[in-house]
Write an enzyme that holds these catalytic residues in place. Structure first.
Site, PDB file in Angstrom:
ATOM      1  N   ALA A 295     -52.485  30.737  17.455  1.00  0.00           N
ATOM      2  CA  ALA A 295     -51.764  30.925  16.196  1.00  0.00           C
ATOM      3  C   ALA A 295     -51.194  32.337  16.119  1.00  0.00           C
ATOM      4  CB  ALA A 295     -52.696  30.668  15.019  1.00  0.00           C
TER       5      ALA A 295
ATOM      6  N   LYS B 159      -4.056   6.731  -2.780  1.00  0.00           N
ATOM      7  CA  LYS B 159      -4.929   5.804  -3.506  1.00  0.00           C
ATOM      8  C   LYS B 159      -5.695   4.857  -2.595  1.00  0.00           C
ATOM      9  CE  LYS B 159      -3.118   2.552  -6.146  1.00  0.00           C
ATOM     10  NZ  LYS B 159      -2.587   1.818  -7.328  1.00  0.00           N
TER      11      LYS B 159
ATOM     12  N   GLY C 137      -0.800 -10.479 -17.838  1.00  0.00           N
ATOM     13  CA  GLY C 137       0.142 -11.598 -17.893  1.00  0.00           C
ATOM     14  C   GLY C 137      -0.607 -12.918 -17.955  1.00  0.00           C
TER      15      GLY C 137
ATOM     16  N   ASN D  26     -34.067  28.975  19.309  1.00  0.00           N
ATOM     17  CA  ASN D  26     -33.157  28.371  20.277  1.00  0.00           C
ATOM     18  C   ASN D  26     -31.801  29.053  20.389  1.00  0.00           C
ATOM     19  OD1 ASN D  26     -32.620  27.532  17.622  1.00  0.00           O
ATOM     20  ND2 ASN D  26     -31.552  25.701  18.314  1.00  0.00           N
TER      21      ASN D  26
ATOM     22  N   ARG E 211      -2.429   8.198 -11.088  1.00  0.00           N
ATOM     23  CA  ARG E 211      -3.507   8.187 -12.069  1.00  0.00           C
ATOM     24  C   ARG E 211      -4.867   8.528 -11.463  1.00  0.00           C
ATOM     25  NH1 ARG E 211      -2.960   2.606 -15.171  1.00  0.00           N
ATOM     26  NH2 ARG E 211      -1.732   1.997 -13.344  1.00  0.00           N
TER      27      ARG E 211
ATOM     28  N   GLN F 110       8.104   2.030   3.189  1.00  0.00           N
ATOM     29  CA  GLN F 110       8.972   1.879   2.013  1.00  0.00           C
ATOM     30  C   GLN F 110       9.356   3.294   1.570  1.00  0.00           C
ATOM     31  OE1 GLN F 110       7.096   0.384  -1.550  1.00  0.00           O
ATOM     32  NE2 GLN F 110       9.037  -0.298  -2.452  1.00  0.00           N
TER      33      GLN F 110
ATOM     34  N   GLY G 176       2.064   2.916  -2.805  1.00  0.00           N
ATOM     35  CA  GLY G 176       1.988   3.764  -3.994  1.00  0.00           C
ATOM     36  C   GLY G 176       1.139   5.001  -3.798  1.00  0.00           C
TER      37      GLY G 176
ATOM     38  N   ALA H  94       0.820  -1.213   0.000  1.00  0.00           N
ATOM     39  CA  ALA H  94       0.000   0.000   0.000  1.00  0.00           C
ATOM     40  C   ALA H  94       0.852   1.261   0.000  1.00  0.00           C
ATOM     41  CB  ALA H  94      -0.922   0.005   1.220  1.00  0.00           C
TER      42      ALA H  94
END
Length: 459
Positions: A423, A23, A140, A386, A16, A73, A12, A10
């Site tokens: 009202a 990523k 491949g 409020n 792209r 890495q 990279g 993980a």
């Protein structure tokens, strides 16, 4: 029992993706890709899980937390180089090591288990996860020998015409005998155009040593999708969405239009609930039996109890009781608690408020920072005032009260049991039980005055 380990690649950046977000942190159905991978690895009974991080190491490590060890890495020199970063944690151990990519969020725990089982049952030094593609161009090819073992993996550009007809491809996920893996990694070279150390070279090295290399062919090619750009991310989202929806439908949930229904992985829905098109249910939401959600409704981290109907509305971080009617076009904001048999109608906003049993807030009202008792009727256009610009205050409306249309209740204020508010009133004092509160300007009629206004308008 054989010891089992897994290494997640993980590190990279994922250029792209065209994004500042690394990523593996891009979400699929609301959950980061790396989290999907970890979640599916956890049921495989691993003794150790190691994630190789690089770009965005801090953010990735924060997401992972204590679910996996993290190793950095510092230079991205290829997949074999990435695996080598786990040397101090794995090199001297025996057992099985699974190597997976952090951008393959769709591979299931069943597939991982089948891969491991195939590897260990065959006594192989390496096992490749493969699948068949209708059009394998660019992948491949996996060439098998007469016994069905892997003879070699041939990249598309190097394949002969006959090899290009092979539809079985390498997915980039592997199982290794751990000791054989570390011995072979020492011989991986970087004599290629990119100057990188590639993990598939380990397969070739093992074959040259006459070691056994097998393959497990997963019948579901969709699982093996690697997410390298936005198009693949959208495809992964679609596949995951359909998988989640199918599982709910198998469990008795009615989803009217699965193609237009989005349910996050952690959502729980009981049988006989019905989900209408255009609905999004996210987070830790729980939907109980016979509830009806949608159409065009968003639910985030809510508990929705039995037989409740929510249509064309949004509800977040709240609890909603049984047989409640919500919508259309209601907004249930965080920390709302709506009791059984209540009604929240069109264009009503509820925020950090409790609505008691059988109470009704039917239309065009704002009820925020309030406690509304049972069997209360809140008329159209009512507002709990409020906020004074600095502080929030509580409005209390006790059981069986009646609030007339277009009333302002200026908090802190209490409307007592059975009380009426006329009202158009603006209430800023306590209303006693069973009282009628009238707080409005006295009407004055000026005879003939309308004609004067009309004459001025003509001028």
């Amino acid at each position: 029992m054989t010891q089992r380990y897994a290494v997640i690649l993980a590190a990279g950046q994922g250029t792209r993706m065209k994004s500042k977000l690394y990523k593996v942190l891009h979400p699929v159905m609301g959950r980061p890709m790396i989290q999907h991978v970890i979640d599916q690895l956890q049921p495989t009974e691993l003794d150790s899980l190691i994630t190789i991080v690089g770009f965005g190491a801090e953010q990735v490590a924060e997401q992972i937390g204590d679910q996996s060890a993290c190793v950095i890495q510092n230079e991205q020199l290829g997949t074999a180089h990435a695996v080598q970063q786990a040397e101090q944690l794995l090199k001297e151990k025996s057992g099985t090591t699974l190597v997976v990519c952090g951008d393959t969020p769709l591979i299931t725990s069943d597939t991982y288990r089948a891969l491991i089982t195939t590897h260990e049952a065959n006594g192989a030094k390496a096992t490749v996860l493969t699948t068949e593609m209708p059009d394998p161009t660019g992948y491949g090819r996996v060439v098998r020998n007469a016994s069905g073992d892997v003879e070699r993996i041939v990249e598309h550009k190097d394949a002969t015409d006959d090899e290009k007809l092979i539809k079985e491809i390498n997915t980039g996920t592997y199982c290794f005998d751990n000791e054989a893996l570390w011995e072979a990694l020492q011989d991986v070279q970087n004599d290629n155009a990119q100057g990188e150390y590639y993990l598939p070279d380990v397969i070739e090295i093992l074959k040259h040593r006459s070691e056994k290399v097998t393959a497990y062919l997963t019948p579901n090619a969709d699982e093996t999708l690697g997410v390298n750009d936005r198009a693949a991310l959208a495809e992964a989202e679609k596949i995951m969405k359909n998988r989640i929806n199918r599982n709910h439908m198998k469990n008795g949930v009615g989803i009217i239009d699965p193609d237009h229904t989005y349910i996050s992985p952690d959502v729980m829905i009981e049988a006989d609930a019905v989900i209408h098109p255009g609905t999004i249910i996210r987070g830790q939401s729980v939907i109980h039996a016979h509830a009806e959600i949608g159409p065009h409704t968003e639910i985030i981290d809510c508990v929705v109890d039995e037989a409740t109907v929510i249509a064309h509305s949004v509800a977040k971080h709240s609890r909603i009781g049984k047989r409640v009617q919500i919508g259309p076009y209601a907004h249930i904001r965080p920390e709302a608690d709506i009791a059984n048999d209540a009604k929240v109608g069109n264009f009503v906003e509820i925020k950090k408020a409790t609505i008691g049993e059988k109470s009704k807030v039917s239309h065009l009202s704002y009820i925020g920072d309030a406690h509304v008792g049972s069997r209360v009727n809140v008329g159209c256009g009512t507002i709990t005032v409020n906020y004074d610009g600095k502080n929030k205050y509580l409005t209390t409306i006790e059981d069986d009260a009646f609030i007339g249309c277009n009333s302002n209740l200026i908090a802190p204020v209490t409307v007592g049991k059975g009380a009426y508010v006329a009202a158009g009133s603006t209430i800023n004092k306590h209303v006693p039980d069973e009282a009628l509160a009238i707080a409005r300007q006295k009407q004055a009629n000026k005879e003939g005055y309308a004609a004067k206004i009309k004459n001025r308008q003509k001028d």
